[in-house]
Design a protein around this motif. Structure first.
Motif, short mmCIF file in Angstrom:
data_model
loop_
_atom_site.label_atom_id
_atom_site.label_comp_id
_atom_site.label_asym_id
_atom_site.label_seq_id
_atom_site.Cartn_x
_atom_site.Cartn_y
_atom_site.Cartn_z
N GLY A 28 4.30 -2.10 -10.55
CA GLY A 28 3.28 -1.10 -10.73
C GLY A 28 3.12 -0.22 -9.50
N ALA A 29 2.08 0.60 -9.55
CA ALA A 29 1.85 1.61 -8.52
C ALA A 29 1.62 1.00 -7.14
CB ALA A 29 0.67 2.49 -8.91
N VAL A 33 3.82 1.87 -3.87
CA VAL A 33 3.25 2.46 -2.65
C VAL A 33 3.56 1.58 -1.44
CG1 VAL A 33 1.11 3.11 -1.49
CG2 VAL A 33 1.47 3.75 -3.86
N ALA A 34 3.48 0.27 -1.59
CA ALA A 34 3.80 -0.64 -0.49
C ALA A 34 5.26 -0.47 -0.07
CB ALA A 34 3.51 -2.08 -0.89
N GLN A 63 3.20 8.19 5.68
CA GLN A 63 2.84 6.80 5.92
C GLN A 63 1.32 6.61 5.91
OE1 GLN A 63 4.36 5.23 9.59
NE2 GLN A 63 4.09 3.12 8.93
N LEU A 64 0.61 7.54 6.52
CA LEU A 64 -0.86 7.48 6.50
C LEU A 64 -1.40 7.55 5.07
CD1 LEU A 64 -1.84 9.76 9.51
CD2 LEU A 64 -2.22 7.30 9.30
N GLU A 65 -0.82 8.44 4.28
CA GLU A 65 -1.26 8.59 2.88
C GLU A 65 -1.02 7.30 2.09
OE1 GLU A 65 -2.95 10.37 -0.40
OE2 GLU A 65 -2.91 11.13 1.64
N HIS A 69 -3.86 4.88 0.56
CA HIS A 69 -3.86 4.55 -0.88
C HIS A 69 -3.98 3.03 -1.07
CE1 HIS A 69 -2.86 4.96 -5.14
NE2 HIS A 69 -2.11 3.89 -4.97
N LEU A 70 -3.18 2.28 -0.32
CA LEU A 70 -3.22 0.82 -0.44
C LEU A 70 -4.58 0.26 -0.02
CD1 LEU A 70 0.29 -0.21 0.87
CD2 LEU A 70 -0.57 -0.43 -1.46
N ARG A 71 -5.13 0.81 1.05
CA ARG A 71 -6.43 0.34 1.54
C ARG A 71 -7.52 0.59 0.51
NH1 ARG A 71 -10.41 2.89 3.73
NH2 ARG A 71 -9.24 4.79 4.11
#
Length: 79
Positions: A28-29, A33-34, A63-65, A69-71
């Motif tokens: 999944g998303a 992203v990871a 990388q910041l984005e 997103h993960l956070r």
């Protein structure tokens, strides 16, 4: 090898109409992203090593984005 002008027949996958996001092995998303964040970190290091300043900057923003997103996804799941 196929003859010119002839197309090779596709192998049957067993599942018709499966979308790209439903492929086996994809988590999944969040997993995507990871993975992107991990790969971008390696590319950013490479860009820095070769003094590719603009690429280093843009990959840093990417990388910041991804990290943001993960956070945010993790924060929502804990709520």
């Amino acid at each position: 090898m196929t003859k010119p002008g002839r197309k090779r027949a596709r192998a049957a996958s067993g599942v018709q109409g499966r979308s790209r996001s439903e492929e086996p092995g994809e988590g999944g998303a969040d997993e995507a992203v990871a993975f992107i964040a991990e790969q971008v970190a390696a590319l950013r290091t490479l860009a820095e090593r070769h003094k590719l300043d603009v690429l280093h900057y843009l990959l840093g923003m990417t990388q910041l984005e991804a990290d943001d997103h993960l956070r945010l996804r993790t924060k929502r799941k804990l709520s």
